[in-house]
Write an enzyme that holds these catalytic residues in place. Structure first.
Site, short mmCIF file in Angstrom:
data_model
loop_
_atom_site.label_atom_id
_atom_site.label_comp_id
_atom_site.label_asym_id
_atom_site.label_seq_id
_atom_site.Cartn_x
_atom_site.Cartn_y
_atom_site.Cartn_z
CG HIS A 109 -1.99 -1.08 1.11
ND1 HIS A 109 -2.88 -1.36 2.12
CD2 HIS A 109 -2.28 -1.97 0.13
CE1 HIS A 109 -3.67 -2.37 1.76
NE2 HIS A 109 -3.31 -2.76 0.57
CB CYS B 16 6.20 21.91 -10.83
SG CYS B 16 4.89 20.70 -10.52
ZN LIG Z 1 5.83 18.99 -9.34
#
Ligand SMILES: [Zn+2]
Length: 240
Positions: A114, A143
């Protein structure tokens, strides 16, 4: 008897579930009344749907989870299993737990079905970070993408490479030891049956009876995992 089975087998695989983690003080995430997150249902807040539609709640839930894991640590049983692997007594651990404690205790071949809550990664670029990002409330990647824990969420498949490796190890094993799993979560519950079909001996250590008890060569309900492993380790050290 467990010590003897371990000594005789050339390939032994251990399978651990929530019971292994609760002995470290972690609440059982999947049990309904764990008190982990008020009245919230984990299958709703820890899902891909929540990540997409209710991300603030998702962040809060997982931040709480990460903090909970940071408060706990591997117990003696985790370290004994790592020692057994080093000595060649067991060949690997398949785990349903996401706390990363087997790795932390030194196990090399830890198959985390998991995933792990010790890391988060960016949904957009895939970059990996430590889960301290979550405790520091930094939920976004440079980002701009969303950081998510590297665990399998409700609504997601198990990681294919880890799953197939776990199948492979199970098919090879002569001894399969279940520690602290009720064996109700699919597809994880297929492993003991697969081991048995391949002719392996099956051992189950769990506080509650499991649906696989009838197939097992040895069942232990009345002791904690830590106790069972410590006693067995003593016997193995004494060469009994
Ligand atoms: Zn990223």
């Amino acid at each position: 008897m467990l010590a003897e089975l371990i000594r005789k087998s050339k390939h032994a695989i251990v399978f651990t579930g929530a019971g292994m983690s609760t002995e470290s003080g972690l609440p059982d995430f999947r049990s309904a009344n764990s008190g982990l997150w008020g009245q919230e249902n984990p299958s709703e807040v820890a899902s891909t749907e929540a990540l997409n539609k209710n991300v603030e709640q998702f962040f809060r839930f997982y931040r709480h989870r990460v903090l909970g894991v940071q408060d706990c640590m591997p117990h003696a049983g985790h370290f004994i299993l790592a020692e057994w692997e080093r000595k060649g007594l067991i060949q690997g651990i398949i785990t349903q737990n996401v706390d990363g404690f087997h790795t932390e205790a030194g196990t090399i071949n830890s198959m985390e079905l998991h995933g792990t809550i010790q890391r988060v990664h960016c949904q957009t670029c895939g970059k990996v970070f430590g889960s301290n990002r979550y405790t520091e409330e930094q939920f976004y990647c440079p980002c701009g993408g969303t950081l998510r824990p590297s665990v399998v969420l409700f609504g997601e498949m198990l990681p294919e490479d880890t799953f197939s490796k776990a199948i492979e190890e199970t098919e090879k094993c002569e001894l399969f030891i279940v520690l602290g799993s009720s064996l109700t979560v699919s597809p994880a519950n297929q492993f003991p049956l697969l081991a048995k079909e391949q002719g392996a001996k099956l051992v189950i250590v769990n506080r509650e009876p499991t649906i696989m008890d009838g197939y097992a060569d040895l069942v232990i309900h009345e002791k904690n995992i830590g106790e069972v492993l410590s006693e067995t380790n003593q016997k193995l050290r004494n060469g009994l």
